[in-house]
Design a protein around this motif. Structure first.
Motif, short mmCIF file in Angstrom:
data_model
loop_
_atom_site.label_atom_id
_atom_site.label_comp_id
_atom_site.label_asym_id
_atom_site.label_seq_id
_atom_site.Cartn_x
_atom_site.Cartn_y
_atom_site.Cartn_z
N ARG A 627 12.77 6.78 0.07
CA ARG A 627 13.30 5.79 -1.06
C ARG A 627 14.04 4.70 -0.60
NH1 ARG A 627 11.63 5.06 -5.58
NH2 ARG A 627 11.34 7.33 -5.95
N PHE A 628 13.62 3.65 -0.73
CA PHE A 628 14.28 2.51 -0.05
C PHE A 628 15.61 2.06 -0.96
CE2 PHE A 628 14.25 -2.34 0.33
CZ PHE A 628 15.07 -2.28 1.72
N ARG A 629 15.32 1.73 -2.12
CA ARG A 629 16.27 1.59 -3.37
C ARG A 629 15.57 1.81 -4.65
NH1 ARG A 629 18.78 -3.41 -2.38
NH2 ARG A 629 19.62 -3.47 -4.37
N LYS A 630 16.33 1.87 -5.73
CA LYS A 630 15.73 2.21 -6.92
C LYS A 630 14.28 1.36 -7.14
CE LYS A 630 17.04 2.80 -11.74
NZ LYS A 630 17.89 2.62 -12.85
N GLY A 631 13.37 2.03 -7.54
CA GLY A 631 11.96 1.56 -7.72
C GLY A 631 11.25 1.05 -6.62
N SER A 632 11.72 1.27 -5.37
CA SER A 632 10.89 0.97 -4.33
C SER A 632 11.10 2.10 -2.96
CB SER A 632 11.52 -0.49 -3.69
OG SER A 632 12.58 -0.54 -3.21
N GLN A 633 10.05 1.69 -2.31
CA GLN A 633 9.99 2.89 -1.15
C GLN A 633 9.64 2.00 0.15
OE1 GLN A 633 8.52 6.75 -1.54
NE2 GLN A 633 8.05 6.68 -3.66
N LYS A 634 10.15 2.94 1.12
CA LYS A 634 9.93 2.30 2.48
C LYS A 634 8.77 3.33 3.40
CE LYS A 634 12.21 0.99 6.90
NZ LYS A 634 13.51 1.01 7.35
N LEU A 635 7.86 2.73 3.73
CA LEU A 635 6.89 3.59 4.59
C LEU A 635 6.71 3.23 6.05
CD1 LEU A 635 5.14 3.13 1.70
CD2 LEU A 635 3.18 3.42 2.85
N VAL A 636 6.75 4.16 6.77
CA VAL A 636 6.65 3.70 8.10
C VAL A 636 5.31 4.70 8.60
CG1 VAL A 636 7.65 4.32 10.56
CG2 VAL A 636 9.12 3.99 8.67
N SER A 637 4.50 3.59 9.41
CA SER A 637 3.15 4.18 9.89
C SER A 637 2.92 3.58 11.11
CB SER A 637 2.12 3.62 8.82
OG SER A 637 2.19 2.20 8.57
N ILE A 638 1.98 4.17 11.94
CA ILE A 638 1.59 3.91 13.11
C ILE A 638 0.19 3.47 12.82
CG2 ILE A 638 1.13 4.65 15.42
CD1 ILE A 638 4.00 4.74 14.58
N VAL A 639 -0.13 1.86 13.49
CA VAL A 639 -1.53 1.49 13.24
C VAL A 639 -1.69 0.59 14.32
CG1 VAL A 639 -2.71 0.06 11.45
CG2 VAL A 639 -0.56 0.82 10.80
N PRO A 640 -3.38 0.59 14.82
CA PRO A 640 -3.64 -0.11 16.02
C PRO A 640 -3.74 -1.48 15.60
CG PRO A 640 -5.24 1.85 15.42
CD PRO A 640 -4.22 1.70 14.33
N LEU A 641 -3.28 -2.30 16.69
CA LEU A 641 -2.76 -3.90 16.47
C LEU A 641 -4.29 -4.65 16.27
CD1 LEU A 641 -1.32 -6.37 16.76
CD2 LEU A 641 -1.88 -6.32 18.96
N SER A 642 -5.30 -4.01 16.57
CA SER A 642 -6.63 -4.49 16.16
C SER A 642 -6.82 -4.64 14.84
CB SER A 642 -7.64 -3.88 16.85
OG SER A 642 -7.74 -2.55 16.68
N GLU A 643 -6.40 -3.74 13.79
CA GLU A 643 -6.43 -3.53 12.55
C GLU A 643 -5.61 -4.37 11.64
OE1 GLU A 643 -9.14 -2.08 11.53
OE2 GLU A 643 -9.83 -0.84 13.33
N MET A 644 -4.49 -4.85 12.38
CA MET A 644 -3.43 -5.60 11.72
C MET A 644 -3.78 -7.11 11.31
SD MET A 644 -1.46 -3.45 10.38
CE MET A 644 -0.13 -4.21 9.92
N PHE A 645 -4.63 -7.59 12.24
CA PHE A 645 -4.74 -9.29 12.13
C PHE A 645 -5.17 -9.62 10.59
CE2 PHE A 645 -6.36 -8.70 16.46
CZ PHE A 645 -5.23 -9.28 17.22
N GLY A 646 -4.24 -10.48 10.18
CA GLY A 646 -4.29 -11.00 8.73
C GLY A 646 -3.72 -10.15 7.66
N TYR A 647 -3.01 -9.00 8.07
CA TYR A 647 -2.46 -8.03 7.17
C TYR A 647 -1.33 -8.79 6.23
CZ TYR A 647 -0.56 -3.77 5.39
OH TYR A 647 -0.16 -2.65 4.41
N ALA A 648 -0.86 -9.62 6.64
CA ALA A 648 0.18 -10.28 5.85
C ALA A 648 -0.30 -10.83 4.50
CB ALA A 648 1.09 -11.55 6.38
N ASN A 649 -1.33 -11.62 4.44
CA ASN A 649 -1.96 -12.05 3.50
C ASN A 649 -2.70 -10.98 2.43
OD1 ASN A 649 -1.76 -14.73 3.92
ND2 ASN A 649 -3.65 -15.00 5.02
N HIS A 650 -3.10 -9.94 3.26
CA HIS A 650 -3.78 -8.77 2.42
C HIS A 650 -2.62 -8.25 1.67
CE1 HIS A 650 -7.23 -6.10 1.86
NE2 HIS A 650 -6.27 -5.20 1.61
N LEU A 651 -1.61 -7.81 2.13
CA LEU A 651 -0.29 -7.13 1.45
C LEU A 651 0.05 -8.03 0.61
CD1 LEU A 651 1.47 -4.69 1.73
CD2 LEU A 651 3.21 -5.82 2.99
N ARG A 652 0.19 -9.30 0.83
CA ARG A 652 0.57 -10.18 -0.39
C ARG A 652 -0.29 -10.18 -1.63
NH1 ARG A 652 0.27 -14.87 2.43
NH2 ARG A 652 2.17 -14.38 3.43
N ASN A 653 -1.53 -10.22 -1.50
CA ASN A 653 -2.62 -10.34 -2.50
C ASN A 653 -2.73 -8.87 -2.99
OD1 ASN A 653 -3.25 -12.61 -1.90
ND2 ASN A 653 -5.09 -11.96 -0.54
#
Length: 691
Positions: A627-653
């Motif tokens: 639980r991060f704060r009321k109504g939201s959570q914090k996820l910690v994950s391990i992900v290969p860098l090759s899969e993270m290109f362009g992730y900022a736009n994808h998460l935003r959408n």
């Protein structure tokens, strides 16, 4: 300036917590600037780079000197984006105290944690400033709770807000028991309103209880329920802060000019001077087991650390140093003990962001810029030639993203090399290499934004336009089993031939890098050719075998060999060792390793399922959810860098812009056999396509 009145402090936080705005207000209230610059319109004093002004973020740490109530404050504003973590790292290495800024709405965010742990590593005392108390959703108590919950900060409120959001009108000084009301840049001190009397009583009692753990007199007064006077509270609170036992918490709204003078008072009251920090310890240049101590005094031999380089178009290279002891003057000769080179001080500058003031001398505790340094780089120690020592250097994070660039015009090749050399000397986390086979220049950095800024600086600062390839991952190669290999290199030509023979063992050396052990007996290989064997192996490792990426974590044990009195040479043993290593490497079950990132995502509850599913598709592994704060959570994950290109736009959408993430390098991990074959195939196709 007496040393006890000097403060070397940094300001650090997660991106968008408002630290540059806090800095701008500090400069205004200390009289350093007459106009308050704003980040959003690109006029912040400390964000003077074109790229910072366009993006509204801090990219490079900037230093400035200001004065407050008889104290000199050397202030460093640091970036909040993880791609520029080297700037935070080198700033924390040389500052004595830190203002950690937190948003009253978001509280502790991913990069806040990274900065906090960096400060822990360097043992930097800090105070917390809960900013943006005027924003919708501001919650002071929850922000303080998050400091304790996520950072184990032992946070103690030294101030309480009067109201929140639009109703934030002022702050209450818990120790001084007074209210401060704000009106523009002016503030009025009044008595505490009745509505806040009970809250202040509880907060003061909590503060005294906390500091009583560190002082018997306060403990006695607290247990006897007697009044503890303001001076005693401040004295004990200062000692507890310097020992990192507590984190004093202050609050305000920097954009609305609320709480900044009180924050400046807190800097002088609770953060350390160089005298509080005390002596710095360095190692002997000849014997790492032997140490030398330098006290913050002009009577001690000179010792300083270079922590930043900037190439200024008007004055040339500026080398920023923190002086720990001794006295520095124009024209003085000093020793760069890291490189074993003598340097002569040209000019000494006191820096005010992009402006500079020339001074003739500087003493202990000062942060200044030097002109005329020829050999000194980031992390180098500088000292009195008669009293050499090495100070702890600066930890540089690994570069994990690569770009291939070529100059738009062939005639700019030399200019490009010169510009990249300057940029890499400024930024140790930025690396440049040249592939002679393909004629491509490869630049490597901490992330996509990092390299985007580099390319932008090439164009606007160095006037070199480049063609940029797709970002790629910096893979590594290593071995998983132990093998012995032997090779005999014989080459006869018309004249003198080549002869060398080597036998060595390859062993996995996980997380320990490259190691070379010489176990030659009876002069089977003459001493002068042993370094040639090492050199041949190193060259092959840097070029890679499977993918063209460097080979890491291998131990070589040189066991035996043969030589010829006429035909053996440095080149013969280099060639022999290189071929022998290649053959042994392919038998030692080689694998490809990829950089894996620790990704922290803050998201509203309703998007959890979609985000986790998406991470799984990206070969990610969720490590924890909380639980991060009321109504939201914090996820910690391990992900290969090759899969993270362009992730900022994808998460935003995916979350309508409501989720945020930060990404840190975690470690190199082996890829699966199927993926390894795919990677090798793709890289081979690229290489064949170019040839």
């Amino acid at each position: 300036m007496p040393l006890n009145n000097l403060r070397n402090i940094g300001i650090a936080a997660h991106i968008d917590a408002g630290k540059t705005t806090v800095t701008e207000r500090i400069l205004f209230y200390t009289g350093t600037t007459r106009k308050m610059g704003e980040v959003h319109n690109g006029q912040a004093t400390m964000d003077f780079m074109k790229q910072e002004q366009e993006r509204g973020i801090t990219i490079a740490s900037a230093a400035i000197t200001c004065n407050w109530k008889g104290a000199q404050i050397n202030l460093i504003d640091t970036p909040g984006h993880v791609d520029f973590t080297i700037e935070v790292e080198r700033s924390l290495r040389v500052i004595d105290g830190l203002i950690a800024v937190f948003c009253a709405v978001s509280g502790v965010e991913p990069q806040s944690e990274t900065v906090w742990h960096q400060a822990d590593r360097y043992k930097v005392p800090r105070i917390a400033f809960i900013n943006k108390m005027d924003r919708v959703g501001a919650d002071f108590n929850e922000a303080v709770a998050m400091l304790n919950r996520h950072l184990d900060a032992n946070a103690v409120p030294f101030q309480l807000p009067m109201g929140a959001e639009e109703g934030f009108t002022g702050i209450i000084d818990v120790i001084g028991q007074k209210a401060i009301l704000f009106d523009g840049t002016e503030c009025t001190v009044t008595g505490i309103p009745d509505a806040y009397q009970e809250k202040v009583r509880e907060a003061r009692s909590f503060l005294i209880e906390k500091i009583s753990e560190f002082d018997d007199t306060v403990m006695e007064l607290f247990l006897e329920d007697k009044e503890v006077n303001e001076d005693l509270i401040m004295k004990v609170a200062r000692q507890a802060t310097l020992k990192m036992m507590i984190t004093p918490v202050f609050c305000g709204a920097a954009y609305k000019n609320k709480g900044i003078p009180q924050l400046l008072d807190a800097v002088t009251d609770y953060l350390p001077s160089p005298l509080d920090v005390g002596a710095v310890v360095g190692t002997d240049t000849d014997d790492p087991e032997k140490s030398h101590t330098r006290y913050p005094s002009t009577k001690s031999p000179f010792a300083a650390l270079a922590f930043k380089l900037i190439h200024d178009p008007f004055v040339g290279q500026q080398t920023f140093i923190r002086i720990y002891s001794g006295h520095l003057t124009n024209g003085m000769a000093v020793l760069n003990s890291t490189r074993g080179k003598q340097e002569r001080i040209g000019r000494i500058l006191r820096i005010h962001a992009k402006d500079r003031e020339e001074i003739s001398e500087a003493g202990p505790g000062e942060i200044v810029a030097l002109i005329g340094m020829k050999f000194t780089k980031t992390g180098d120690s500088m000292c009195d030639p008669e009293h050499p020592l090495l100070l702890e250097s600066i930890q540089v994070p690994l570069a994990v993203v690569e770009l291939k660039i070529t100059p738009a015009r062939r005639t700019d090749q030399g200019k490009l090399g010169e510009a990249l050399n300057k940029l890499s000397s400024e930024d140790p986390s930025f690396h440049v290499s040249f592939n002679e086979e393909t004629g491509e220049t490869i630049i490597a950095g901490m992330g996509e934004l990092h390299l985007e800024i580099i390319v932008d600086r090439l164009l606007h600062e160095h006037k070199v336009e480049v063609n940029v390839g797709e970002p790629s991952v910096a893979y590594r190669e290593t071995i998983t089993s132990e093998v012995e290999c032997e090779y005999r290199h014989v080459k006869q030509t018309g004249g003198k031939g080549q002869f060398a023979q080597t036998l060595f063992r390859l062993e996995p050396n996980e997380s320990k890098g490259y190691e070379f052990v010489d176990k030659i007996k009876g002069g089977a290989i003459p001493l002068e050719f042993i370094p040639s064997v090492d050199k041949g192996i190193r060259k092959t490792m840097s070029d890679g075998i499977l993918t063209g990426f460097p080979i890491v974590d291998v131990k070589i044990v040189l066991l035996d060999g043969k030589y010829h009195p006429v035909d053996s040479s440095d080149l013969a043993f280099q060639t022999c060792a290189s071929i022998c290593f290649r053959q042994g490497f392919m038998k030692a079950h080689p694998i490809v390793m990829e950089p894996v990132m620790k990704v922290e995502i803050n998201t509203p509850d309703e998007y959890i399922g979609e985000i986790v599913g998406n991470l799984n598709r990206r070969r990610g592994r969720v490590e924890s959810m909380r639980r991060f704060r009321k109504g939201s959570q914090k996820l910690v994950s391990i992900v290969p860098l090759s899969e993270m290109f362009g992730y900022a736009n994808h998460l935003r959408n995916m979350t309508s812009g409501r989720a945020s993430f930060s990404m840190d390098f975690y470690k190199y991990l082996p890829v699966s056999k199927i993926l390894q074959e795919e990677i090798i195939k793709k890289l081979k196709e690229k290489k064949d396509g170019r040839s």
